[in-house]
Write a protein that holds these residues in place. Structure first.
Motif, short mmCIF file in Angstrom:
data_model
loop_
_atom_site.label_atom_id
_atom_site.label_comp_id
_atom_site.label_asym_id
_atom_site.label_seq_id
_atom_site.Cartn_x
_atom_site.Cartn_y
_atom_site.Cartn_z
N ASN A 294 0.82 -1.21 0.00
CA ASN A 294 0.00 0.00 0.00
C ASN A 294 0.86 1.26 0.00
O ASN A 294 0.54 2.24 -0.68
N ARG A 295 1.98 1.24 0.72
CA ARG A 295 2.90 2.38 0.75
C ARG A 295 3.50 2.63 -0.63
O ARG A 295 3.52 3.76 -1.12
N VAL A 296 3.98 1.56 -1.28
CA VAL A 296 4.59 1.70 -2.61
C VAL A 296 3.56 2.18 -3.62
O VAL A 296 3.85 3.03 -4.46
N ALA A 297 2.34 1.65 -3.55
CA ALA A 297 1.30 2.06 -4.49
C ALA A 297 1.02 3.56 -4.38
O ALA A 297 0.97 4.27 -5.39
N LEU A 298 0.87 4.04 -3.16
CA LEU A 298 0.59 5.46 -2.97
C LEU A 298 1.77 6.32 -3.42
O LEU A 298 1.58 7.34 -4.09
N ALA A 299 2.98 5.90 -3.10
CA ALA A 299 4.17 6.65 -3.53
C ALA A 299 4.29 6.67 -5.05
O ALA A 299 4.65 7.69 -5.64
N ALA A 300 3.98 5.55 -5.69
CA ALA A 300 4.10 5.46 -7.15
C ALA A 300 3.10 6.37 -7.86
O ALA A 300 3.41 6.93 -8.91
N GLY B 130 -8.45 4.55 -2.91
CA GLY B 130 -8.42 3.21 -3.51
C GLY B 130 -7.01 2.72 -3.75
O GLY B 130 -6.70 1.56 -3.51
N ILE B 131 -6.13 3.60 -4.19
CA ILE B 131 -4.74 3.25 -4.47
C ILE B 131 -4.07 2.70 -3.21
O ILE B 131 -3.36 1.70 -3.25
N LYS B 132 -4.31 3.34 -2.08
CA LYS B 132 -3.63 2.93 -0.86
C LYS B 132 -4.23 1.67 -0.23
O LYS B 132 -3.83 1.27 0.86
N ARG B 133 -5.15 1.04 -0.96
CA ARG B 133 -5.68 -0.27 -0.55
C ARG B 133 -5.35 -1.33 -1.60
O ARG B 133 -6.07 -2.31 -1.75
N MET B 134 -4.26 -1.15 -2.31
CA MET B 134 -3.88 -2.09 -3.37
C MET B 134 -3.81 -3.53 -2.86
O MET B 134 -4.19 -4.46 -3.57
#
Length: 173
Positions: free
Chosen positions: A17-23, A40-44
Motif C-alpha cells: 500500500n505504501r509503494v502504491a501510494l508513492a508510485a 483506492g490506491i492505498k488499498r492495493m
C-alpha cells in the motif's frame, strides 16, 4: 542489488500500500478527486483477495508490485471473463529505471501464459508515460477508449495470447 519477484504474503500489506501510494503520488494534480482516487490506491493489497498480487523485493525491502487477474476471476466489465488482466503496476519512485517494472510485467505475462489466456488486457493513461511506453514496446495495442476516471483519460490495451512469449522475451529479464 538483486530483485526477487514473488507472490504476496499478508505481512506485505503495508509495504504494498505504501509503494502504491508513492508510485501514484506524481499524478495527484492530474485527478479531479485525488483524495477519492488515492483512497483506492492505498488499498492495493486488497486486490490479493481475488487475484495474484506479485511483489518485487530487494534486500528485504518491497520495491514494486503488480496484480494479475486470471481468467474466471472477478474483474471490471471492460474485460471479458476469459482474459488475463494486468492491474496496478507500481514501482517505488526510488527504484525506477532499474528494471523492476519490466520484471513485474514479465511475471504477470508468465501467469497469463500459464493460465492459457487468449488475451491479456490492461488499462492505462497517457499521463503514465513510462508504463505506456513499456506496454507498447512489447506489443500491447490500444483497442478501446474508456471513460475518463476523475478527469484523466484512459484506454484499454490488449496483447493476444499468441504473442505473450514474444512479449516476455522483449522484456529481457
Amino acid at each position: 542489488m538483486e530483485i526477487t519477484i514473488r507472490h504476496y504474503r499478508p505481512d506485505d500489506r503495508d509495504g504494498v500500500n505504501r509503494v502504491a501510494l508513492a508510485a501514484f503520488a506524481q499524478y495527484a494534480r492530474d485527478y479531479d478527486d485525488w483524495a477519492g482516487f488515492s483512497a483506492g490506491i492505498k488499498r492495493m493489497a486488497d486486490l490479493a483477495l481475488d487475484a495474484d498480487l506479485l511483489v518485487a523485493e530487494s534486500g528485504g525491502a518491497l520495491v514494486g508490485a503488480v496484480v494479475h487477474v486470471g481468467p474466471g476471476k472477478p474483474r471490471g466489465a471492460m474485460y471479458p471473463n476469459g482474459w488475463s488482466v494486468i492491474r496496478m503496476l507500481v514501482v517505488d519512485p526510488a527504484w525506477r529505471g532499474r528494471g523492476v517494472g519490466r520484471r513485474l510485467v514479465a511475471a504477470c505475462l508468465q501467469c497469463a501464459l500459464d493460465a492459457r489466456a487468449p488475451v491479456v488486457g490492461l488499462h492505462t493513461s497517457p499521463i503514465m508515460a513510462s508504463a505506456l511506453r513499456l506496454y507498447l514496446a512489447i506489443g500491447f495495442e490500444r483497442d478501446m477508449e474508456l471513460p475518463p476516471n476523475r478527469g484523466v483519460e484512459y484506454a484499454r490495451y490488449v496483447l493476444p495470447g499468441s504473442e505473450v512469449r514474444t512479449a516476455i522475451a522483449a522484456l529481457n529479464v
